[in-house]
Design an enzyme around this catalytic site. Structure first.
Site, PDB file in Angstrom:
ATOM      1  N   ASN A  35       0.862  -1.184   0.000  1.00  0.00           N
ATOM      2  CA  ASN A  35       0.000   0.000   0.000  1.00  0.00           C
ATOM      3  C   ASN A  35       0.897   1.232   0.000  1.00  0.00           C
ATOM      4  O   ASN A  35       2.057   1.170   0.424  1.00  0.00           O
ATOM      5  CB  ASN A  35      -0.955  -0.007   1.194  1.00  0.00           C
ATOM      6  CG  ASN A  35      -0.232   0.031   2.534  1.00  0.00           C
ATOM      7  OD1 ASN A  35       0.850  -0.543   2.696  1.00  0.00           O
ATOM      8  ND2 ASN A  35      -0.818   0.683   3.519  1.00  0.00           N
ATOM      9  N   HIS A  36       0.379   2.354  -0.476  1.00  0.00           N
ATOM     10  CA  HIS A  36       1.221   3.538  -0.687  1.00  0.00           C
ATOM     11  C   HIS A  36       0.700   4.676   0.180  1.00  0.00           C
ATOM     12  O   HIS A  36      -0.290   5.330  -0.164  1.00  0.00           O
ATOM     13  CB  HIS A  36       1.188   3.932  -2.160  1.00  0.00           C
ATOM     14  CG  HIS A  36       2.416   4.653  -2.623  1.00  0.00           C
ATOM     15  ND1 HIS A  36       3.476   4.953  -1.786  1.00  0.00           N
ATOM     16  CD2 HIS A  36       2.765   5.138  -3.863  1.00  0.00           C
ATOM     17  CE1 HIS A  36       4.404   5.582  -2.473  1.00  0.00           C
ATOM     18  NE2 HIS A  36       4.003   5.707  -3.732  1.00  0.00           N
ATOM     19  N   VAL A  37       1.371   4.910   1.316  1.00  0.00           N
ATOM     20  CA  VAL A  37       0.862   5.880   2.281  1.00  0.00           C
ATOM     21  C   VAL A  37       1.799   7.059   2.519  1.00  0.00           C
ATOM     22  O   VAL A  37       1.385   8.059   3.119  1.00  0.00           O
ATOM     23  CB  VAL A  37       0.551   5.190   3.633  1.00  0.00           C
ATOM     24  CG1 VAL A  37      -0.599   4.218   3.484  1.00  0.00           C
ATOM     25  CG2 VAL A  37       1.777   4.492   4.204  1.00  0.00           C
TER      26      VAL A  37
END
Length: 639
Positions: A35-37
């Site tokens: 995931n890209h946070v």
């Protein structure tokens, strides 16, 4: 040497831990999908993965100047979602045995939830027959390197965890065209990413989840308000919760079910959490029922004590209930205020700083709450939910939506209904959103005015309620609304149309039942289809049992983490009856639930209700059945 130093720095600053089986990265064909946070995601993957991967970076990022510096230390391949040659390059790298890292979202989240998933990453996995290894970062979204400034409370060095999920095979879907195969593969990857979030959800009690929200969003962040127009922060709500727990323990025992006969108000919320933290089990009673129905509910759940308010009973013309139901102990809030001693106040003050010390030992799978449903047989049943099942449904909702601290919910549906409780209370409270609790959804002129006055962005209701709100409201009353969810009854076409014409708002339909806490499927802006009730929620298994004479669809059976522990029935109130079904071969299987509804599910996973079973289920339903809608309408009778 540089990498070793940086690993040490990150472990010290962010107390970073890596969880999961790192041996999965040794698979000969491996696609890693994090995931890209934040801007630190790639850095941490480079430092802490046990392999040296190739990073597939979308071309609009890869062509920027600073990426030239990055490319000195890691191998980068530009990925253009619309260029098939870029996909072929990555497939060849995978076939060489090189692990590939692709951020399926293509950009850093600006909502705190999953963004849209690009099909390219999924197509690479399907073509190359690589295993997909999801990686989830938790905590980085709270750093200054995220894009959530102004939405979430950010910290300089929050605790960060990198969780590695089990590898999954993503097979090439069967479809007539490459475009359809690519789209279906992307949807399958989206499902994998959502299930990864569900698999890493914390295991805690509902009170512990409140403490986590208080820490994440700030103890002085406003969170809840009722018709007294005194808004409470997480800290002031906690103070009321502790006070309620201190008082309730005087006349109840640990493990006892306590009946709450209260309207939508902050004190009701405080009582629910207060009872829970001391090991009591709140049983939310339907105050629109008659004395006979109330007696049935009390008998089903073995309730000995009812907590209510004289003012509430008088206002709603319910004083006859206390006169006719004499087999239980009636406790009135007005009588409890004077019983608070100096010692109680000191206890509350101490535990305001050390709230976990006030908790009794509980497990996530322990009984947390009892709701009541009559179902199709009109006989009251108690539905027992655990802490885990309630919070699983909250997490499922958060996984497919983007509710955040900037949102404000108008919660007028009764808390004794699963829809009002989970979607109207637990979800916003644990998402950092503000809540306005209103006790009567049938005040068709008042509710729109409050939505306007309080700048609400989320509204819940039935089709009938929403239709009447639309007729009564000024066109600008709902100017701030960005999400309207319909449940309990079928969403009528004229209701959809008037909302679209007058306010330019699309109403989102869903489907559920009390036994599932309650949401089973829900249309959301990212995944919506007209005529359906949305996709089955992540982490839920489903199957359709063939029905004689019905060619399309079947009887829907479900299994998932949001399922109840079991029923309490009048025949044996002390026995918890676990969910069980007959499969298509007639064999009894436990931990499955038969909805009784005839549905069809298309290749994209969208669910359509075709017919009604024994539960009076209907399209757009989010809790119970026909009897629930009739119950809601009775609320107006006391006015």
């Amino acid at each position: 040497m540089l990498f070793k130093f940086l690993r040490l720095v990150f472990r010290l600053m962010f107390r970073l831990t890596v969880e999961g089986d790192i041996k999965q990265f040794n698979h000969p064909k491996c696609l890693i999908t994090p995931n890209h946070v934040s801007f630190l995601d790639g850095v941490l993957l480079t430092l802490f993965l046990p392999v040296k991967p190739v990073f597939a970076v979308y071309s609009n990022i890869a062509n920027r100047g600073f990426m030239k510096l990055v490319s000195r230390y890691v191998e980068i391949v530009p990925l253009d979602p619309i260029n098939p040659m870029a996909v072929r390059i990555l497939v060849k790298e995978i076939e060489k045995g090189r692990p590939i890292v692709v951020f399926p979202e293509g950009r850093i989240t600006v909502t705190g939830s999953l963004m849209k998933i690009y099909d390219g990453a999924a197509f690479i996995a399907a073509i190359s027959e690589a295993v997909v290894v999801p990686v989830r970062f938790e905590g980085l979204e709270r750093t200054l390197f995220s894009r959530l400034k102004g939405i979430f409370k950010l910290h300089l060095f929050p605790k960060v965890t990198m969780k590695i999920l089990p590898a999954t095979q993503l097979l090439m879907p069967n479809a007539s065209s490459s475009e359809q195969r690519r789209r279906l593969a992307g949807e399958r990857l989206h499902e994998i990413m959502m299930n990864a979030r569900m698999a890493t959800r914390p295991q805690e009690t509902i009170f512990e989840s409140l403490l986590v929200a208080r820490k994440q969003f700030g103890r002085f962040k406003p969170c809840i308000e009722d018709v007294s127009f005194k808004e409470d922060s997480y800290n002031s709500l906690l103070k009321k919760v502790l006070a309620a727990s201190r008082i309730l323990q005087r006349f109840t025992c640990q493990g006892e079910r306590i009946g709450f006969l209260l309207p939508n108000a902050t004190i009701m919320v405080a009582a629910i959490f207060g009872a829970s933290l001391r090991g009591r089990i709140p049983a939310l009673l339907n105050y629109t029922t008659d004395s006979h129905g109330l007696k049935n509910a009390l008998a089903v759940a073995s309730i000995k004590t009812i907590v209510t308010s004289r003012q509430f009973l008088k206002k709603e013309r319910l004083t006859h209930l206390s006169e006719q139901v004499t087999e239980v102990n009636w406790v009135y809030l007005e009588d409890l205020e004077s019983t608070v001693t100096l010692l109680d106040k000191l206890w509350i003050l101490w535990h305001l700083f050390f709230p976990k010390q006030a908790m009794v030992a509980q497990k996530p799978d322990d009984d947390a709450l009892v709701l009541f449903t009559s179902g199709s047989d009109a006989v009251s049943k108690g539905v027992v939910h655990s802490h885990a099942s309630l919070l699983a449904n909250v997490e499922q909702i958060k996984t497919i939506t983007d509710f955040n601290p900037l949102d404000r919910f108008m919660s007028s549906l009764p808390l004794f209904h699963a829809f009002g409780l989970t979607v109207g209370l637990f979800t916003p409270l644990l998402s950092g959103s503000r809540i306005f609790l209103y006790p009567n959804p049938l005040h068709y002129r008042v509710v729109p005015e409050l939505v306007y006055e309080c700048n609400c962005t989320v509204l819940l209701g039935t089709s009938s309620f929403l239709e009447n709100y639309a007729y009564s409201a000024h066109p600008y009353d709902f100017a701030r609304l960005r999400c309207v969810i319909a449940g309990i009854e079928k969403l009528a076409e004229n209701t959809k149309q008037i909302w679209q014409d007058k306010f330019g708002i699309r109403i989102l339909e869903g489907y559920g039942m009390t036994e599932c806490a309650p949401v089973i499927a829900l249309n959301v802006p990212m995944m919506a289809k007209v005529g359906t009730v949305g996709r089955i929620l992540p982490a839920m298994e489903f199957r359709l049992i063939p029905i004689a004479g019905i060619k399309q669809g079947g009887r829907l059976q479900l299994r998932g983490p949001n399922m109840m522990k079991g029923y309490l029935r009048m025949e044996d109130p002390n026995h918890l009856e676990p969910p069980a079904v007959k499969d298509e071969h007639g064999n009894i299987q436990f931990d499955w639930l038969d909805t009784g509804d005839i549905v069809s599910i298309d290749e994209q996973g969208f669910c359509t209700i075709l017919g009604r079973g024994k539960r009076f289920a209907k399209q757009g339903e989010l809790d119970g059945g026909k009897a629930d809608f009739v119950t809601l309408c009775k609320i107006a009778e006391a006015e």
